[in-house]
Design an enzyme around this catalytic site. Structure first.
Site, PDB file in Angstrom:
ATOM      1  N   HIS A 379       0.808  -1.229   0.000  1.00 48.98           N
ATOM      2  CA  HIS A 379       0.000   0.000   0.000  1.00 48.98           C
ATOM      3  C   HIS A 379       0.834   1.269   0.000  1.00 48.98           C
ATOM      4  CE1 HIS A 379      -4.182  -1.392   0.489  1.00 48.98           C
ATOM      5  NE2 HIS A 379      -3.669  -2.400   1.152  1.00 48.98           N
ATOM      6  N   LYS A 568      -7.319  14.310   5.232  1.00 47.04           N
ATOM      7  CA  LYS A 568      -6.535  13.085   5.146  1.00 47.04           C
ATOM      8  C   LYS A 568      -5.443  13.129   6.213  1.00 47.04           C
ATOM      9  CE  LYS A 568      -5.703  14.060   0.826  1.00 47.04           C
ATOM     10  NZ  LYS A 568      -5.968  12.853   0.089  1.00 47.04           N
ATOM     11  N   ARG A 569      -4.803  12.009   6.408  1.00 50.30           N
ATOM     12  CA  ARG A 569      -3.694  11.932   7.354  1.00 50.30           C
ATOM     13  C   ARG A 569      -2.670  13.024   7.039  1.00 50.30           C
ATOM     14  NH1 ARG A 569       0.987   8.658   6.894  1.00 50.30           N
ATOM     15  NH2 ARG A 569       0.087   7.737   5.005  1.00 50.30           N
ATOM     16  N   LYS A 574       1.664  14.348   1.386  1.00 55.09           N
ATOM     17  CA  LYS A 574       0.294  14.725   1.013  1.00 55.09           C
ATOM     18  C   LYS A 574       0.165  16.233   0.818  1.00 55.09           C
ATOM     19  CE  LYS A 574      -1.681  10.670   3.308  1.00 55.09           C
ATOM     20  NZ  LYS A 574      -2.362  10.006   2.178  1.00 55.09           N
ATOM     21  N   THR A 677      -8.169   6.927  -1.478  1.00 57.98           N
ATOM     22  CA  THR A 677      -9.590   6.609  -1.628  1.00 57.98           C
ATOM     23  C   THR A 677     -10.440   7.825  -1.273  1.00 57.98           C
ATOM     24  OG1 THR A 677      -9.616   5.655   0.614  1.00 57.98           O
ATOM     25  CG2 THR A 677      -9.355   4.126  -1.248  1.00 57.98           C
ATOM     26  N   LYS A 681     -14.138   9.106  -2.840  1.00 51.88           N
ATOM     27  CA  LYS A 681     -15.313   9.451  -2.037  1.00 51.88           C
ATOM     28  C   LYS A 681     -15.800  10.857  -2.356  1.00 51.88           C
ATOM     29  CE  LYS A 681     -13.313   6.564   1.534  1.00 51.88           C
ATOM     30  NZ  LYS A 681     -12.319   6.574   2.614  1.00 51.88           N
TER      31      LYS A 681
END
Length: 836
Positions: A379, A568-569, A574, A677, A681
């Protein structure tokens, strides 16, 4: 109530009569009302007149659980009587969120429950908020696992999830003076009505000790692992209800306990602490999700956690298999074990240990079984998530497993590697499972698994070309891609009922189990009347979120503004800090009198948790909140820009934010995000994506087309070229006047806090003086261009409505149902079971 034992797991199928209940039983509102009343008095000893909302919620959960468990027993009877092949899914995380609403939807009892509770004077919507999120996961990995469990049950595949019964979740995030503060996430404080304890299936797991040479009666070497410390694993089951309620699988979670809880002799001597010391040590293993591993004790606890859960799970799998079979060599016909990321890889030497040391199979036969039963999903491409363990730690905690890994490694290097690259010592050194004083778990997962897959097309290519190229050269047939997906039941039907109803009114409700049917809305996308209905839903969802922001933060936001969302985390790759650079540039433009005709009002919404030991990520949160405080109190920005940081991001909060989002920030450094993901969404709920060509963004682009997504930034290969040339952020700083002025402003005292701290300045200096490792400055100019494109689109309501609708209707490819079918058909060879 969490200690309720709802009966033993039937492992033989001897007493099952599956034909008796092939049809899903009906349940009327009056019957459900009666069941709720019964549990209020019989389970909670409470009179309706004095019952609290929490007690009404519990009673409702118990009543629904009764209904679910009836189908659960039937499902397991079917599986046992048909002697099915099962999937066993091993994952450290399951981010399930709340279960009452999803169980009501999946059983078709949502409106029945609403009517029953109205008769009792209760409001279902209020009671749903009584449930706390289960503290079993952190981010995308755990949420994906939960989506997969939903799809497995919906598609009638026999499956059991295995994980850890954490007493405390990751942590409850509070923001104090703009900084993240971690508080215990005590999600089990008031019990949990869904879980079922199975003490009769407890497992004893050894740790530490030493290995001694031993020879059996035939003179064969049979090493003995002795002088161990034992931990008891207690299983808790959570029913997983598929949509339509036909199949109910389950998630089995292991709670750690000491084998001897209490030393009465020590207690009687007055040594009260020592009397319970073993109990404390035993319970620590399942105490917290992802303990801080910046300390040696934290690393040891992480290793023990991983071994504990897979060892319990492997023994449970073999127990279930042996109840119906005698030949252990036939295990691959009835079981497939899936490793969800690298954490559960210790399952491989554990199964080898049992097969060789306890079942006394020859090594070759044991290894043949292992390579047939395991499959592995990678992942991440981030090195810190590939699980390398210090050799001395591994030897001390798991001495026999270290021996087994050494033997796997020897045979691998002398066999497959020598055959492929004869005499190449450098190749053997680079491919060795053991080197540089560490045990490498990701390569172990690769050589032991029949299948290795990535989770998006780009990610899978980078696994083959960059992460594991030599392993791909050895085993090319094992590598494949399975692009991630999300369950439309949770992430559209449940979280966005307004949009769900609009879709069902337009094309029918079959899309809930066949998301590709959303494309049938394409003829409506250009109709003004449908656009107005679609955007009315979005506006109502934004009003709901505006109310939550006002209620939790005391900040008023305009629902007509562009809701720009990054949830998100928190991790540098990111690039929440790139988003913040743009926010501060917007603020600067406003201060300089930017024209309202080119600048739509914008509400920028962040929600994220940073790992407790991740200093830079916590600094970014501090900087966001410092900038937010400055901007939100500035009269010049009042009508044009608000910055919101919503604390304690979890599934339930995501379910409120996602339906209200206009713009989805998916801005990771190209080549770093495995899939994502959240992008799926948000797009499914009508948010337009601004993103790099990373992870599943590439495949979303293929579906929605370039006119309906805002793509920017360097590609993965361009980033790699820049890295190899020697990237220096000061080169960008000197070349880009606007960016240089922005960073100089950030490095001034403008954003300094009353206590003297200046996290905005600290962030700017970190970017410049630490090499900008995730290339935020390199992508800034193109990100700014894409954001201007967003402004232009949003200022054209018809154009924006069309883009939002096309994002929703083109998301059919990203259903977890599609993903699971691909796994089942191409990797697991898992037949679906007809449930009547």
């Amino acid at each position: 109530m969490e200690k309720m034992d709802m009966g033993k797991e039937n492992t033989t199928g001897k007493h099952c009569k599956p034909s008796q209940k092939s049809a899903l039983p009906s349940l009327s509102a009056s019957e459900l009302e009666q069941s709720i009343r019964h549990h209020l008095t019989a389970s909670l000893a409470r009179h309706p007149a004095s019952a609290t909302p929490h007690e009404w919620w519990l009673s409702t959960c118990f009543a629904i659980r009764d209904y679910v468990l009836d189908r659960f027993v039937y499902t397991q009877c079917q599986h046992h009587s048909q002697d099915v092949r099962r999937l066993y899914y091993l994952s450290m995380e399951y981010l399930t969120g709340r279960l009452l609403n999803s169980n009501l939807l999946n059983t078709g009892l949502l409106e029945t429950a609403r009517t029953a509770l109205q008769s009792l004077g209760q409001n279902l919507d209020i009671l749903l908020d009584e449930e706390v999120d289960m503290g079993l996961g952190n981010g995308g990995l755990g949420r994906l696992a939960a989506c997969f469990l939903d799809s497995l049950a919906t598609l009638n595949y026999p499956a059991i999830g295995y994980g850890i019964h954490y007493e405390f979740g990751l942590f409850r995030q509070e923001i104090c003076d703009g900084q993240q503060v971690e508080k215990p996430d005590n999600w089990l404080l008031f019990g949990n009505p869904w879980q079922i304890v199975r003490p009769e299936n407890a497992q004893k797991i050894p740790l530490y000790g030493r290995v001694v040479d031993h020879f059996n009666a035939k003179g064969d070497w049979c090493p003995l692992w002795i002088d161990t410390q034992e931990i008891l694993g207690i299983p808790w089951d959570i029913p997983i209800v598929g949509y339509g309620g036909k199949t109910v699988n389950f998630l089995r979670l292991w709670e750690s306990r000491a084998t001897h809880d209490f030393d009465l002799e020590e207690f009687n001597r007055g040594d009260y602490t020592d009397a319970v010391l073993e109990k404390i040590h035993g319970e620590n293993i399942s105490k917290v999700l992802y303990p801080n591993d910046t300390t040696e004790n934290g690393k040891e606890l992480r290793l023990i956690q991983q071994y504990f859960f897979v060892a319990c799970s492997i023994r449970d799998i073999l127990r279930r298999y042996k109840n119906a079979h005698t030949d252990i060599e036939q295990l691959p016909e009835k079981a497939i074990l899936h490793i969800n990321d690298t954490h559960p890889t210790i399952a491989i030497p554990e199964l080898m240990k049992i097969l060789t040391d306890e079942e006394h199979l020859p090594w070759e036969k044991a290894w043949n079984i292992v390579q047939k039963v395991f499959a592995y999903t990678n992942h991440t491409l981030m090195p810190e998530a590939l699980e390398c363990w210090n050799i001395s730690l591994f030897q001390r905690v798991l001495p026999r497993h270290y021996q087994i890994i050494c033997e796997i490694n020897r045979r691998f290097l002398e066999g497959d590697v020598e055959h492929k690259w004869p005499g190449d010592r450098d190749k053997k050194r680079s491919l060795s499972l053991i080197g540089d004083n560490v045990v490498r778990m990701a390569p172990l997962a690769v050589i032991a698994s029949q299948s290795i897959n990535g989770v998006a097309a780009l990610h899978s290519r980078l696994i083959r070309e960059r992460l594991l190229p030599d392993f791909y050269a050895l085993y090319p047939e094992r590598f494949n891609n399975k692009t991630n997906g999300i369950t439309p039941r949770r992430w559209l039907q449940q979280c966005n009922p307004r949009l769900s109803n609009l879709i069902s009114e337009t094309i029918g409700s079959e899309w809930k189990t066949d998301l590709e049917l959303l494309k049938e809305m394409e003829p409506y996308a250009k109709q003004k009347s449908f656009q107005e209905l679609f955007m009315k839903v979005k506006r109502q969802n934004k009003e709901d979120l505006a109310h939550i922001i006002q209620e939790r933060l005391g900040i008023t936001v305009d629902p007509t503004a562009l809701f720009d969302v990054q949830i998100k985390r928190l991790h540098e790759y990111k690039r929440q800090h790139l988003n913040l650079l743009h926010v501060l540039n917007l603020y600067r433009r406003i201060l300089h009198g930017a024209s309202p005709t080119t600048l739509p009002p914008r509400v920028v919404i962040f929600a994220a948790k940073a790992a407790p030991g991740y200093t830079v990520a916590k600094m970014i949160i501090h900087a966001i909140n410092a900038a937010s405080d400055k901007i939100n109190h500035c009269p010049h920005a009042q009508d044009w820009l608000k910055v919101i940081f919503l604390p304690n991001y979890n599934v339930s909060l995501a379910e409120k934010i996602i339906p209200a989002a206009d713009l989805s920030e998916q801005i990771s450094t190209a080549g770093k995000e495995a899939s994502g993901t959240g992008n799926m969404k948000l797009a499914l709920n009508g948010a337009c994506t601004i993103g790099t060509l990373d992870g599943a963004n590439i495949e979303i682009l293929e579906e929605v087309h370039r006119d309906n997504i805002f793509i920017f930034g360097k590609t993965e290969s361009e980033i790699e070229t820049l890295r190899q040339r020697g990237y220096n952020p000061f080169d960008i700083y000197h070349q880009h006047e606007e960016l240089r002025e922005l960073l100089d402003w950030m490095r001034s005292d403008y954003f300094a806090l009353p206590d003297g701290q200046n996290p905005v300045k600290a962030l700017a200096e970190h970017i410049l003086y630490n090499g900008d490792p995730f290339f935020a400055l390199a992508d800034y100019k193109d990100y700014r261009r894409a954001q201007l494109w967003v402004d232009q689109s949003f200022l054209d309501p018809k154009r924006w409505a069309m883009q939002a609708i096309f994002n929703t209707i083109r998301m059919g490819r990203f259903s977890s149902d599609r993903t699971i079918r691909e796994y089942a058909e191409e990797i697991w060879k898992l037949p679906a079971i007809s449930m009547g």
